[in-house]
Structures are given as C-alpha cells and as structure tokens.
Design a protein around this motif. Structure first.
Motif, mmCIF file in Angstrom:
data_model
loop_
_atom_site.group_PDB
_atom_site.id
_atom_site.type_symbol
_atom_site.label_atom_id
_atom_site.label_comp_id
_atom_site.label_asym_id
_atom_site.label_seq_id
_atom_site.Cartn_x
_atom_site.Cartn_y
_atom_site.Cartn_z
ATOM 1 N N ASN A 44 0.855 -1.178 0.000
ATOM 2 C CA ASN A 44 0.000 0.000 0.000
ATOM 3 C C ASN A 44 0.899 1.238 0.000
ATOM 4 O OD1 ASN A 44 -2.578 -1.314 0.164
ATOM 5 N ND2 ASN A 44 -2.089 -1.818 2.277
ATOM 6 N N PHE A 45 0.583 2.232 -0.824
ATOM 7 C CA PHE A 45 1.496 3.355 -0.995
ATOM 8 C C PHE A 45 0.763 4.673 -1.174
ATOM 9 C CE2 PHE A 45 0.240 2.489 -5.267
ATOM 10 C CZ PHE A 45 0.302 3.711 -5.911
ATOM 11 N N GLN A 46 1.504 5.750 -0.926
ATOM 12 C CA GLN A 46 1.090 7.117 -1.262
ATOM 13 C C GLN A 46 2.263 7.767 -1.983
ATOM 14 O OE1 GLN A 46 1.005 6.515 2.463
ATOM 15 N NE2 GLN A 46 -0.816 5.312 1.970
ATOM 16 N N VAL A 85 -1.180 10.429 -5.414
ATOM 17 C CA VAL A 85 -1.924 9.219 -5.733
ATOM 18 C C VAL A 85 -1.651 8.165 -4.670
ATOM 19 C CG1 VAL A 85 -0.066 8.335 -7.202
ATOM 20 C CG2 VAL A 85 -2.395 7.517 -7.555
ATOM 21 N N ALA A 86 -2.659 7.352 -4.404
ATOM 22 C CA ALA A 86 -2.522 6.262 -3.433
ATOM 23 C C ALA A 86 -3.173 5.020 -4.023
ATOM 24 C CB ALA A 86 -3.184 6.632 -2.107
ATOM 25 N N MET A 118 -6.644 2.520 -7.205
ATOM 26 C CA MET A 118 -5.944 3.785 -7.290
ATOM 27 C C MET A 118 -6.907 4.949 -7.154
ATOM 28 S SD MET A 118 -3.886 5.575 -10.396
ATOM 29 C CE MET A 118 -5.382 6.402 -10.912
ATOM 30 N N SER A 119 -6.529 5.919 -6.355
ATOM 31 C CA SER A 119 -7.283 7.162 -6.245
ATOM 32 C C SER A 119 -6.286 8.290 -6.024
ATOM 33 C CB SER A 119 -8.281 7.110 -5.086
ATOM 34 O OG SER A 119 -7.605 6.974 -3.847
ATOM 35 N N GLY A 120 -6.603 9.448 -6.544
ATOM 36 C CA GLY A 120 -5.672 10.545 -6.359
ATOM 37 C C GLY A 120 -6.120 11.795 -7.072
ATOM 38 N N VAL A 131 -9.520 7.947 -10.482
ATOM 39 C CA VAL A 131 -9.611 6.602 -9.915
ATOM 40 C C VAL A 131 -9.392 5.620 -11.059
ATOM 41 C CG1 VAL A 131 -11.203 7.251 -8.066
ATOM 42 C CG2 VAL A 131 -12.118 6.493 -10.263
ATOM 43 N N GLY A 132 -8.963 4.388 -10.724
ATOM 44 C CA GLY A 132 -8.795 3.394 -11.781
ATOM 45 C C GLY A 132 -7.802 2.323 -11.430
#
Length: 377
Positions: free
Chosen positions: A122-124, A149-150, A165-167, A175-176
């Motif tokens: 999990n990342f930002q 993006v995270a 993905m959202s950001g 998102v996507g």
C-alpha cells in the motif's frame, strides 16, 4: 555493494543474511546511483507492530544519489534477508523515500527480495510532475501538474499492477487501475482511468501550455483583467517532447464526466481510448461533449516522422451556437445547432505548427438559426 553491469544475474549468492547493525554503500553508475545506508536494531518489543503484523525490528536510513537526483530514504524491515531462495514468510517493510521532487510512502510485504515477486504494497506517491517518474523508474508518463496518488501495488513476474488507485492530478480527481509489463522488448502500459471533474488547466503541460497557478489567476481576477502578454499566441508554441512515445507502448482508456475551467473552449466532458504502438499514437474513439452537443472521431500522431505528423478526423453533431464561444457577448443573441466534419493533417514540433500549417477539409451545416449581423461580420 553494487556493479556496473545490467546483468540481473550478477547478484551475490547469499542464502540468509541476519542484520543487527551496520552500513552499506551501493554504487551503480548506469543508474546514476551512489547511496549509503545505515542499519540499526530497534530493541523495543514487536518494534512498534503491536503483534498484529510481521515484526520489523531493523531500522535504516539511506542518503545519496539515484539517477543523479538527491535521494533520501528511511524505514524499517525484518532482520532476516533470504536473498537467493523463496521466503518462508513474506518479508515486511515500511519505507519513506524522497528522490528529486518525488515523495513515496509505502508499507507491505514481498515474497522474493531478489526479483520483488509477490510484492503487495500500500502506498502514497506525491510529486511535481508525473513525467519525472520516467527518469526515476523508467515509466513513460506525460507532463503534468503536481500530483498525489494512493493505491495497492503488486508484482508477479515482469508485471506490476496498480489497483484501487485514487488521487489528484492538479485539481483533477482520478480513480482506476493500471498495469505495467516489462516482459517484452518495449514496456507496455495498460489501464482504465476515470475522473468526475477534469480541470482543463491540468492538461496545459501536456499540450505545451503553461500551467497557471491559482494565486496568479486570483490576482488577475482581482484586477479585472489578465496581464497582457506581448508574445501571446492563440495556439501553444512550446515544443512537444514526443521522443518518449517511442520508448513504451500503451493501451489506456480515460473518461471525464465533467470538464471545468476550459476557458474559451466549449468542452463539457470527454472520453478517449489511447493506444500507443511503436511511436504511433491513436486517440480512437474520441468522444467529446462540446457546446451542448457531441464531437466524435480520432486523432493520430506519428512521432516516427520528422517533423511529427498529426491527423484529425472529427464529426460534430448538435453544437449549440450560443455556447460555442464562451465569454463572447456576440453569441448570446444567436441561436441554432451546428453539424460539421473536420478532416485535417499537419506537421510540426508544437501544437501551433501542426494546426497552423494544417490542410484538409472543414464542413459545417446549420438548419433553423438566428445570428447577429455583427457575428456574421
């Protein structure tokens, strides 16, 4: 540690390595890398995991250069490294990395340290420009404004997958899902992206325009008039960086429910399927909401020719005349719907050169309409 060869097999054959404390110096000239890392054991019980996740007692700090950019990292990991065999348990890690103007925070596990297979992280990720990721990790992305993006990142074999993905890209929400495959001679990017509201100002770097900071826009609005640019042009004259189009293939779908801050362009929404193959970019189908109507068709950009060749074929239906030129007082008293076809081709290194020297056919048709004499003139 380190080597000046790109042969991935040139890795020390180490079975298990237990780290208590120490330091490492990594040098790889082909990556512009020179990094020193210090390790130290955290003696606190469970090393801050409270027994819920795998213990990460080994803390580290790294500093140096990566791709000749300033590089800093810190975090914690497990203290037993199985470098040459599958791990009995996924290896845990938590890291905070800064490289150039890009900032990454990540936490997760990996099954193989040598290949990163089985990575589940999990990342930002934050930065000033997505295009800078090409220099850092080799992924070809367009010029963009600031981004954040995270999501969840996983790797199997040569394929990295980005899920959930959202950001935000500037003021645009995204998102996507995406996938990046490096198994072939040319890397392949695939995915689907969606935005509820696309800020057109965020596309400025992509088409060679300058992004206008919000503070600057506010100051101009306060004066009641934008500053006059003596070198102003209708079309962007900045040279487009198309060389990167030949370094990766792509198949990406994007849709925006609403477009805002389009200025003098009557854009309402957008949907496009972008395919990039061996330097040839196809935007097809391209579906735009324009002035209350619809414009569909395709755009083709061939980066293999010098100068770059661009072709545009569009079909317009039910464009409302009084919405076609936002901000123009002359069109407010004009009514009618426009249908049309556009078939143009041009060459150049900028949008201005491509469209300014384009040739082809443009046809427009109107049925019942009302137009002021001033607008006709």
């Amino acid at each position: 540690l380190g080597s000046d060869t790109k042969d991935e097999r040139n890795v020390p054959a180490i079975g298990a390595l237990v780290v208590d404390e120490g330091s490492a110096h990594f040098v790889a000239r082909e990556h512009g890398a020179d990094i020193r890392t210090d390790f130290a054991m955290d003696r606190r019980e469970d090393a801050g995991t409270n027994g819920v996740s795998p213990p990460m007692p080994l803390r580290f700090r790294a500093k140096g250069k990566w791709q000749n950019e300033n590089f800093n990292a810190e975090g914690r990991t497990g203290d037993v490294l199985y470098l040459s065999s599958p791990l009995q348990q996924p290896f845990p890690a938590e890291v905070h990395v800064t490289a150039g103007r890009t900032n990454l925070r990540a936490r997760g596990t990996v099954a193989s340290l040598a290949t990163l297979d089985g990575a589940n992280v999990n990342f930002q990720l934050q930065g000033a420009n997505l295009a800078e990721l090409y220099k850092l990790v080799g992924v070809v992305l367009p010029e963009t404004p600031r981004f954040a993006v995270a999501g969840q990142l996983a790797k199997q074999g040569n394929v990295w997958r980005l899920r959930q993905m959202s950001g935000k890209l500037g003021n645009t929400d995204l998102v996507g899902e995406m996938a990046f495959d490096k198994s072939g001679n040319v890397p392949q990017l695939t995915g689907q992206l969606h935005s509820r509201a696309l800020d057109f100002n965020d596309l400025a770097p992509l088409i060679g325009m300058k992004e206008q900071p919000p503070a600057r826009k506010t100051a101009a609005a306060a004066r009641g008039k934008a500053p006059r640019d003596p070198n102003r042009k209708v079309l962007p004259t900045t040279k487009l960086d198309v060389a990167r189009l030949q370094r990766m293939n792509a198949d990406v779908r994007f849709g925006a429910d609403k477009i805002v801050n389009a200025g003098k362009l009557p854009l309402d929404r957008a949907s496009v399927h972008a395919r990039l193959q061996n330097g040839l970019l196809h935007l097809e189908p391209l579906d735009l909401g324009v002035a209350g109507g619809r414009m569909t068709g395709q755009i083709r950009i061939d980066s293999r020719s010098v100068p770059v060749m661009a072709q545009v074929k569009l079909d317009a239906r039910a464009l409302e005349l009084n919405r076609l030129f936002p901000g123009s007082q002359m069109t407010r008293a004009s009514f009618g719907k426009i249908h049309g076809e556009i078939d143009l081709a041009g060459q150049g290194s900028s949008v201005a050169q491509m469209l300014g020297g384009a040739s082809g056919n443009v046809a427009m048709l109107m049925g019942r309409w009302q137009m002021s004499n001033l607008l006709m003139e």
